[in-house]
Write a protein that holds these residues in place. Structure first.
Motif, mmCIF file in Angstrom:
data_model
loop_
_atom_site.group_PDB
_atom_site.id
_atom_site.type_symbol
_atom_site.label_atom_id
_atom_site.label_comp_id
_atom_site.label_asym_id
_atom_site.label_seq_id
_atom_site.Cartn_x
_atom_site.Cartn_y
_atom_site.Cartn_z
ATOM 1 N N ASP A 21 21.250 35.655 4.577
ATOM 2 C CA ASP A 21 22.231 36.021 3.558
ATOM 3 C C ASP A 21 22.842 37.360 3.924
ATOM 4 O O ASP A 21 22.217 38.175 4.618
ATOM 5 C CB ASP A 21 21.573 36.171 2.178
ATOM 6 N N LEU A 22 24.043 37.619 3.422
ATOM 7 C CA LEU A 22 24.638 38.945 3.499
ATOM 8 C C LEU A 22 24.690 39.513 2.089
ATOM 9 O O LEU A 22 25.040 38.809 1.139
ATOM 10 C CB LEU A 22 26.048 38.900 4.081
ATOM 11 N N LEU A 23 24.332 40.785 1.976
ATOM 12 C CA LEU A 23 24.334 41.483 0.692
ATOM 13 C C LEU A 23 25.256 42.694 0.763
ATOM 14 O O LEU A 23 25.395 43.323 1.815
ATOM 15 C CB LEU A 23 22.939 41.990 0.339
ATOM 16 N N ILE A 24 25.823 43.026 -0.388
ATOM 17 C CA ILE A 24 26.508 44.298 -0.573
ATOM 18 C C ILE A 24 25.876 44.943 -1.793
ATOM 19 O O ILE A 24 25.877 44.369 -2.881
ATOM 20 C CB ILE A 24 28.026 44.123 -0.789
ATOM 21 N N ASP A 25 25.298 46.116 -1.604
ATOM 22 C CA ASP A 25 24.625 46.839 -2.691
ATOM 23 C C ASP A 25 23.648 45.946 -3.451
ATOM 24 O O ASP A 25 23.579 45.983 -4.679
ATOM 25 C CB ASP A 25 25.656 47.440 -3.660
ATOM 26 N N GLY A 26 22.907 45.107 -2.726
ATOM 27 C CA GLY A 26 21.892 44.254 -3.326
ATOM 28 C C GLY A 26 22.407 42.958 -3.933
ATOM 29 O O GLY A 26 21.624 42.155 -4.429
ATOM 30 N N ALA A 27 23.716 42.736 -3.922
ATOM 31 C CA ALA A 27 24.294 41.514 -4.479
ATOM 32 C C ALA A 27 24.689 40.567 -3.344
ATOM 33 O O ALA A 27 25.186 40.988 -2.306
ATOM 34 C CB ALA A 27 25.511 41.843 -5.343
ATOM 35 N N LYS A 28 24.486 39.273 -3.576
ATOM 36 C CA LYS A 28 24.729 38.264 -2.542
ATOM 37 C C LYS A 28 26.221 38.042 -2.312
ATOM 38 O O LYS A 28 26.971 37.728 -3.231
ATOM 39 C CB LYS A 28 24.066 36.946 -2.940
ATOM 40 N N LEU A 29 26.627 38.221 -1.060
ATOM 41 C CA LEU A 29 28.006 37.992 -0.644
ATOM 42 C C LEU A 29 28.179 36.614 -0.033
ATOM 43 O O LEU A 29 29.220 35.983 -0.192
ATOM 44 C CB LEU A 29 28.420 39.058 0.381
ATOM 45 N N SER A 30 27.164 36.153 0.692
ATOM 46 C CA SER A 30 27.316 34.896 1.426
ATOM 47 C C SER A 30 25.979 34.202 1.597
ATOM 48 O O SER A 30 24.923 34.806 1.415
ATOM 49 C CB SER A 30 27.920 35.162 2.800
ATOM 50 N N GLY A 31 26.073 32.959 1.986
ATOM 51 C CA GLY A 31 24.892 32.173 2.315
ATOM 52 C C GLY A 31 25.202 31.258 3.477
ATOM 53 O O GLY A 31 26.359 30.946 3.756
ATOM 54 N N ILE A 32 24.146 30.873 4.159
ATOM 55 C CA ILE A 32 24.258 29.975 5.307
ATOM 56 C C ILE A 32 23.211 28.891 5.135
ATOM 57 O O ILE A 32 22.076 29.178 4.747
ATOM 58 C CB ILE A 32 24.019 30.742 6.625
ATOM 59 N N LEU A 33 23.590 27.678 5.434
ATOM 60 C CA LEU A 33 22.660 26.557 5.349
ATOM 61 C C LEU A 33 22.692 25.802 6.663
ATOM 62 O O LEU A 33 23.768 25.459 7.158
ATOM 63 C CB LEU A 33 23.057 25.622 4.203
ATOM 64 N N LEU A 34 21.517 25.598 7.244
ATOM 65 C CA LEU A 34 21.400 24.803 8.460
ATOM 66 C C LEU A 34 20.622 23.542 8.131
ATOM 67 O O LEU A 34 19.560 23.616 7.498
ATOM 68 C CB LEU A 34 20.665 25.574 9.568
ATOM 69 N N GLU A 35 21.148 22.412 8.547
ATOM 70 C CA GLU A 35 20.473 21.141 8.316
ATOM 71 C C GLU A 35 20.462 20.351 9.613
ATOM 72 O O GLU A 35 21.492 20.251 10.290
ATOM 73 C CB GLU A 35 21.170 20.333 7.228
ATOM 74 N N ARG A 36 19.306 19.809 9.914
ATOM 75 C CA ARG A 36 19.174 18.972 11.109
ATOM 76 C C ARG A 36 19.683 17.593 10.785
ATOM 77 O O ARG A 36 19.225 16.940 9.857
ATOM 78 C CB ARG A 36 17.695 18.923 11.533
ATOM 79 N N GLY A 37 20.674 17.164 11.534
ATOM 80 C CA GLY A 37 21.237 15.835 11.335
ATOM 81 C C GLY A 37 20.530 14.829 12.229
ATOM 82 O O GLY A 37 19.422 15.050 12.701
ATOM 83 N N ALA A 38 21.196 13.754 12.477
ATOM 84 C CA ALA A 38 20.642 12.713 13.327
ATOM 85 C C ALA A 38 20.601 13.192 14.778
ATOM 86 O O ALA A 38 21.524 13.852 15.254
ATOM 87 C CB ALA A 38 21.484 11.445 13.217
ATOM 88 N N GLY A 39 19.531 12.894 15.446
ATOM 89 C CA GLY A 39 19.419 13.199 16.873
ATOM 90 C C GLY A 39 19.446 14.675 17.170
ATOM 91 O O GLY A 39 18.655 15.448 16.658
ATOM 92 N N ASP A 40 20.434 15.073 17.966
ATOM 93 C CA ASP A 40 20.490 16.445 18.462
ATOM 94 C C ASP A 40 21.430 17.342 17.665
ATOM 95 O O ASP A 40 21.724 18.457 18.068
ATOM 96 C CB ASP A 40 20.929 16.446 19.929
ATOM 97 N N ALA A 41 21.909 16.909 16.514
ATOM 98 C CA ALA A 41 22.909 17.653 15.752
ATOM 99 C C ALA A 41 22.278 18.568 14.709
ATOM 100 O O ALA A 41 21.392 18.164 13.964
ATOM 101 C CB ALA A 41 23.867 16.689 15.065
ATOM 102 N N VAL A 42 22.777 19.799 14.663
ATOM 103 C CA VAL A 42 22.440 20.741 13.599
ATOM 104 C C VAL A 42 23.764 21.156 12.959
ATOM 105 O O VAL A 42 24.666 21.649 13.639
ATOM 106 C CB VAL A 42 21.703 21.989 14.129
ATOM 107 N N VAL A 43 23.869 20.936 11.651
ATOM 108 C CA VAL A 43 25.061 21.339 10.914
ATOM 109 C C VAL A 43 24.800 22.740 10.372
ATOM 110 O O VAL A 43 23.783 22.993 9.729
ATOM 111 C CB VAL A 43 25.376 20.368 9.760
ATOM 112 N N VAL A 44 25.734 23.649 10.661
ATOM 113 C CA VAL A 44 25.646 25.025 10.195
ATOM 114 C C VAL A 44 26.776 25.230 9.194
ATOM 115 O O VAL A 44 27.948 25.133 9.544
ATOM 116 C CB VAL A 44 25.783 26.033 11.358
ATOM 117 N N GLY A 45 26.411 25.497 7.938
ATOM 118 C CA GLY A 45 27.394 25.700 6.878
ATOM 119 C C GLY A 45 27.427 27.146 6.431
ATOM 120 O O GLY A 45 26.382 27.770 6.253
ATOM 121 N N PHE A 46 28.632 27.679 6.255
ATOM 122 C CA PHE A 46 28.837 29.065 5.822
ATOM 123 C C PHE A 46 29.580 29.075 4.499
ATOM 124 O O PHE A 46 30.553 28.343 4.331
ATOM 125 C CB PHE A 46 29.715 29.821 6.829
ATOM 126 N N GLY A 47 29.163 29.925 3.595
ATOM 127 C CA GLY A 47 29.897 30.176 2.362
ATOM 128 C C GLY A 47 29.984 31.675 2.170
ATOM 129 O O GLY A 47 28.966 32.363 2.182
#
Length: 192
Positions: free
Chosen positions: A57-83
């Motif tokens: 996560d990224l924080l500014i002054d202790g508050a959440k600015l962003s999040g990242i989610l990684l999920e393993r898909g089928a086979g060799d795929a990893v989906v990386v999501g940014f918000g």
């Protein structure tokens, strides 16, 4: 950990797929690639504003600015999501949130995405070249300082407190207890 994503007009939501190759480092260390790239991208449009909170996560002054989610898909795929909260932020019941606009930084999603694409590609290549030490050093440079007091809520609901002792070789958080014992945390929610 069962959390929902909340969106907002003017914010950045982006995903990419990483296809794992023979010889790549362990897939869970991709989280370090993602957050270091995002921290550098945000730093390019808002220097010195955000810090990394373990693991991604990224924080500014202790508050959440962003999040990242990684999920393993089928086979060799990893989906990386940014918000990233650029223009607005959701109200969450369990943590403060913020946006770049709350701190006087106006940036279009496309502008941040361009920064992120460049940095993600660079760190992905370094990751594939087994430069995990450099990745950990970059992560630690942009995170809360070594020795900072932390509390970690583990997936089973228990909590541990201690001091931040950096990352281990695989990206796990090193939590140093009051007795000096080191606990490696692979999953959990960190509070400063």
């Amino acid at each position: 950990m069962g959390r929902n994503w909340a969106d907002g007009r003017g914010n950045l939501f982006a995903s990419t797929i990483v296809r794992l190759r023979p010889g790549d480092p362990a897939a869970p260390t991709l989280t370090l690639v993602a957050v270091v790239a995002l921290a550098e991208a945000v730093g390019a449009v808002a220097p010195g504003l955000a810090i990394i909170k373990w693991p991604n996560d990224l924080l500014i002054d202790g508050a959440k600015l962003s999040g990242i989610l990684l999920e393993r898909g089928a086979g060799d795929a990893v989906v990386v999501g940014f918000g990233v909260n650029l223009a607005s932020h959701p109200q969450l019941p369990d943590r403060p949130t913020t946006s770049l606009s709350d701190h006087g930084v106006e940036v279009a999603p496309a502008t941040l995405l361009e920064q992120l694409i460049y940095r993600f590609a660079d760190w992905l290549e370094r990751w594939r070249s087994n430069q995990l030490h450099d990745l950990r050093v970059a992560w630690e440079r942009m995170a809360h300082p070594i020795g900072a007091s932390l509390r970690v809520r583990l997936p089973d609901g228990t909590e541990r407190a201690g001091d931040f002792g950096g990352l281990d070789a695989g990206g796990a958080l090193r939590l140093i207890g009051r007795d000096g014992a080191v606990t490696l945390v692979h999953a959990g929610d960190v509070f400063a």
